[in-house]
Design an enzyme around this catalytic site. Structure first.
Site, PDB file in Angstrom:
ATOM      1  N   SER A 172      -3.999  -9.568 -13.139  1.00  0.00           N
ATOM      2  CA  SER A 172      -3.600  -8.724 -14.268  1.00  0.00           C
ATOM      3  C   SER A 172      -4.192  -9.329 -15.526  1.00  0.00           C
ATOM      4  CB  SER A 172      -2.071  -8.716 -14.415  1.00  0.00           C
ATOM      5  OG  SER A 172      -1.705  -8.216 -15.700  1.00  0.00           O
ATOM      6  N   ALA A 224       0.816  -1.225   0.000  1.00  0.00           N
ATOM      7  CA  ALA A 224       0.000   0.000   0.000  1.00  0.00           C
ATOM      8  C   ALA A 224       0.849   1.273   0.000  1.00  0.00           C
ATOM      9  CB  ALA A 224      -0.946  -0.007   1.203  1.00  0.00           C
ATOM     10  N   SER A 225       2.162   1.133  -0.088  1.00  0.00           N
ATOM     11  CA  SER A 225       3.000   2.341  -0.013  1.00  0.00           C
ATOM     12  C   SER A 225       2.940   3.169  -1.288  1.00  0.00           C
ATOM     13  CB  SER A 225       4.450   1.942   0.279  1.00  0.00           C
ATOM     14  OG  SER A 225       4.875   0.945  -0.626  1.00  0.00           O
ATOM     15  N   ARG A 226       2.657   2.506  -2.431  1.00  0.00           N
ATOM     16  CA  ARG A 226       2.706   3.218  -3.711  1.00  0.00           C
ATOM     17  C   ARG A 226       1.586   2.725  -4.621  1.00  0.00           C
ATOM     18  NH1 ARG A 226       6.768   1.601  -6.715  1.00  0.00           N
ATOM     19  NH2 ARG A 226       7.496  -0.129  -5.441  1.00  0.00           N
ATOM     20  N   TYR A 262       5.602 -13.513 -14.815  1.00  0.00           N
ATOM     21  CA  TYR A 262       4.551 -12.620 -14.283  1.00  0.00           C
ATOM     22  C   TYR A 262       3.160 -13.159 -14.656  1.00  0.00           C
ATOM     23  CZ  TYR A 262       1.962  -8.207 -13.544  1.00  0.00           C
ATOM     24  OH  TYR A 262       1.067  -7.241 -13.124  1.00  0.00           O
ATOM     25  N   LYS A 282       0.126 -14.441 -12.139  1.00  0.00           N
ATOM     26  CA  LYS A 282      -1.199 -13.809 -12.143  1.00  0.00           C
ATOM     27  C   LYS A 282      -2.295 -14.811 -12.523  1.00  0.00           C
ATOM     28  CE  LYS A 282       0.038  -9.691 -10.826  1.00  0.00           C
ATOM     29  NZ  LYS A 282      -0.411  -9.183  -9.520  1.00  0.00           N
ATOM     30  N   ASN A 284      -2.637  -7.017  -2.947  1.00  0.00           N
ATOM     31  CA  ASN A 284      -2.268  -6.132  -4.056  1.00  0.00           C
ATOM     32  C   ASN A 284      -0.766  -6.157  -4.374  1.00  0.00           C
ATOM     33  OD1 ASN A 284      -2.400  -3.430  -5.711  1.00  0.00           O
ATOM     34  ND2 ASN A 284      -0.948  -3.037  -4.041  1.00  0.00           N
ATOM     35  N   ILE A 287      -2.365   0.393 -16.138  1.00  0.00           N
ATOM     36  CA  ILE A 287      -2.650   1.404 -15.116  1.00  0.00           C
ATOM     37  C   ILE A 287      -1.386   2.230 -14.894  1.00  0.00           C
ATOM     38  CG2 ILE A 287      -3.496   1.779 -12.753  1.00  0.00           C
ATOM     39  CD1 ILE A 287      -5.466   0.159 -14.534  1.00  0.00           C
TER      40      ILE A 287
HETATM   41  P1  NAP Z   1       3.889  -0.364  -7.990  1.00  0.00           P
HETATM   42  O1  NAP Z   1       3.494   1.047  -8.187  1.00  0.00           O
HETATM   43  O2  NAP Z   1       5.198  -0.846  -8.478  1.00  0.00           O
HETATM   44  O3  NAP Z   1       3.731  -0.716  -6.418  1.00  0.00           O
HETATM   45  C1  NAP Z   1       4.027  -2.016  -5.980  1.00  0.00           C
HETATM   46  C2  NAP Z   1       3.707  -2.115  -4.509  1.00  0.00           C
HETATM   47  O4  NAP Z   1       3.926  -3.487  -4.105  1.00  0.00           O
HETATM   48  C3  NAP Z   1       4.582  -1.234  -3.639  1.00  0.00           C
HETATM   49  O5  NAP Z   1       3.806  -0.686  -2.607  1.00  0.00           O
HETATM   50  C4  NAP Z   1       5.589  -2.227  -3.055  1.00  0.00           C
HETATM   51  O6  NAP Z   1       6.038  -1.914  -1.746  1.00  0.00           O
HETATM   52  C5  NAP Z   1       4.744  -3.479  -2.969  1.00  0.00           C
HETATM   53  N1  NAP Z   1       5.557  -4.679  -2.868  1.00  0.00           N
HETATM   54  C6  NAP Z   1       6.392  -5.215  -3.802  1.00  0.00           C
HETATM   55  N2  NAP Z   1       6.990  -6.312  -3.306  1.00  0.00           N
HETATM   56  C7  NAP Z   1       6.517  -6.483  -2.044  1.00  0.00           C
HETATM   57  C8  NAP Z   1       6.756  -7.432  -1.032  1.00  0.00           C
HETATM   58  N3  NAP Z   1       7.602  -8.460  -1.209  1.00  0.00           N
HETATM   59  N4  NAP Z   1       6.100  -7.295   0.153  1.00  0.00           N
HETATM   60  C9  NAP Z   1       5.237  -6.281   0.347  1.00  0.00           C
HETATM   61  N5  NAP Z   1       4.988  -5.337  -0.573  1.00  0.00           N
HETATM   62  C10 NAP Z   1       5.623  -5.442  -1.766  1.00  0.00           C
HETATM   63  O7  NAP Z   1       2.824  -1.343  -8.676  1.00  0.00           O
HETATM   64  P2  NAP Z   1       1.263  -1.108  -9.027  1.00  0.00           P
HETATM   65  O8  NAP Z   1       1.188  -0.741 -10.459  1.00  0.00           O
HETATM   66  O9  NAP Z   1       0.619  -0.259  -8.011  1.00  0.00           O
HETATM   67  O10 NAP Z   1       0.759  -2.619  -8.913  1.00  0.00           O
HETATM   68  C11 NAP Z   1      -0.051  -3.079  -7.840  1.00  0.00           C
HETATM   69  C12 NAP Z   1      -0.633  -4.429  -8.229  1.00  0.00           C
HETATM   70  O11 NAP Z   1      -1.394  -4.298  -9.422  1.00  0.00           O
HETATM   71  C13 NAP Z   1       0.451  -5.486  -8.532  1.00  0.00           C
HETATM   72  O12 NAP Z   1       0.029  -6.742  -8.058  1.00  0.00           O
HETATM   73  C14 NAP Z   1       0.502  -5.490 -10.044  1.00  0.00           C
HETATM   74  O13 NAP Z   1       0.976  -6.705 -10.565  1.00  0.00           O
HETATM   75  C15 NAP Z   1      -0.955  -5.241 -10.381  1.00  0.00           C
HETATM   76  N6  NAP Z   1      -1.149  -4.711 -11.738  1.00  0.00           N
HETATM   77  C16 NAP Z   1      -0.652  -3.509 -12.117  1.00  0.00           C
HETATM   78  C17 NAP Z   1      -0.860  -3.058 -13.434  1.00  0.00           C
HETATM   79  C18 NAP Z   1      -0.322  -1.739 -13.931  1.00  0.00           C
HETATM   80  O14 NAP Z   1      -0.456  -1.479 -15.145  1.00  0.00           O
HETATM   81  N7  NAP Z   1       0.230  -0.872 -13.087  1.00  0.00           N
HETATM   82  C19 NAP Z   1      -1.575  -3.852 -14.328  1.00  0.00           C
HETATM   83  C20 NAP Z   1      -2.068  -5.082 -13.914  1.00  0.00           C
HETATM   84  C21 NAP Z   1      -1.857  -5.495 -12.612  1.00  0.00           C
HETATM   85  P3  NAP Z   1       7.422  -1.135  -1.395  1.00  0.00           P
HETATM   86  O15 NAP Z   1       7.577  -0.035  -2.409  1.00  0.00           O
HETATM   87  O16 NAP Z   1       7.182  -0.655  -0.004  1.00  0.00           O
HETATM   88  O17 NAP Z   1       8.533  -2.142  -1.462  1.00  0.00           O
END
Ligand code: NAP
Length: 244
Positions: free
Chosen positions: A139, A10-12, A152, A156, A87, A185
């Site tokens: 995803s 949830a940090s980002r 990946y 998923k 998430n 996204i």
């Molecule tokens: P993001 O901006 O890269 O953020 C990823 C988040 O996951 C960060 O808060 C990070 O925490 C956390 N994280 C990563 N490894 C972790 C671990 N081992 N333990 C706990 N936290 C962890 O990614 P996002 O785009 O928001 O993606 C969120 C979700 O949506 C993911 O599951 C991703 O696969 C899915 N998704 C995203 C997209 C897209 O286009 N963006 C599309 C389809 C699915 P820290 O920074 O604190 O390490």
């Protein structure tokens, strides 16, 4: 009493937006983060500034022992966890022949085993209380398969299978398990893609725009709400129509 949600990662990005929206809707929020402590602290402060309740819980969700400690601490702090949002995730673009065992293991562990870890620690209390809601973030690549993202896509797709099977198993305990499957996204995760690729993805999207973290958060909040009380085991695409 306020309901409690645990949002992993949830940090980002998407997780941050989910945490914020749930806080705005009266939930107490357990903010899980891994490395981005400054962003996590800033989110907690933002939530507290409008009178919302949030606490930070650091853990690598790919590590079962860390998840156990985290969930125990959340139970001590907030009591029952009404909603779990799985998430947290990482992505990586690699040719299949360049995915060696360490990279394969890290991807599966962080993106899929993490979902097992959190569900396994949170579910016993949900079953005892005969209520609860789990929402997993998959995803569209888990549905369609993504070239140069086999690890990946596999993780998923695994989340999708886990969602369906678990929904069948825990429905009698009044626990719903659903999955949101985002398209493209705009978050840090997309920074690996160049402008041309992003423009191409937009061209392929019937609604002709990129998704926002809010698009995903709105759907997750709906799935946590009683308004969706007859929905379980579903994979909800939030993708602008890029995959139908
Ligand atoms: P993001 O901006 O890269 O953020 C990823 C988040 O996951 C960060 O808060 C990070 O925490 C956390 N994280 C990563 N490894 C972790 C671990 N081992 N333990 C706990 N936290 C962890 O990614 P996002 O785009 O928001 O993606 C969120 C979700 O949506 C993911 O599951 C991703 O696969 C899915 N998704 C995203 C997209 C897209 O286009 N963006 C599309 C389809 C699915 P820290 O920074 O604190 O390490």
């Amino acid at each position: 009493m306020a309901k409690t949600v645990l949002v992993t990662g949830a940090s980002r990005g998407i997780g941050r937006e989910i945490a914020l929206l749930f806080a705005e809707n009266g939930y107490s929020v357990a903010i899980n983060y891994h490395k981005s402590i400054n962003q996590a602290v800033a989110l907690k402060e933002k939530i507290n500034a409008f009178g919302g309740i949030a606490e930070l819980f650091q853990a690598d969700v790919g590590n079962y022992d860390e998840v156990k400690i985290m969930v125990d601490n959340i139970h001590k702090t907030f009591g029952f966890i009404d909603t779990l949002v799985n998430n947290a995730g990482i992505s990586e673009q690699l040719l299949f022949t360049d995915i060696f065992p360490d990279k394969w293991a890290k991807m599966i562990n962080t993106n899929l085993t993490s979902v097992y870890n959190c569900c396994h620690r949170v579910l016993p209390e949900m079953i005892r209380n005969h209520k609860g809601c789990i929402i997993n973030i998959a995803s569209m690549w888990g549905e369609t398969g993504g070239s140069c993202e086999v690890h990946y896509s596999t993780a998923k797709a695994g989340i999708i299978g886990l969602t369906k099977a678990l929904a069948k198993e825990v429905g009698l305990s009044n626990i719903r398990v659903n999955c949101v499957s985002p398209g493209v996204i705009m978050t840090d995760m997309m920074s690996a893609f160049d402008e041309q690729t992003i423009a191409q993805l937009k061209d392929e999207t019937p609604l002709y725009r990129m998704g926002t973290p809010q698009d995903i958060a709105n759907t997750v909040l709906f799935l946590a709400d009683d308004k969706s009380s007859f929905i379980t085991g579903q994979i909800i695409g939030v993708n602008g129509g890029i995959y139908i």
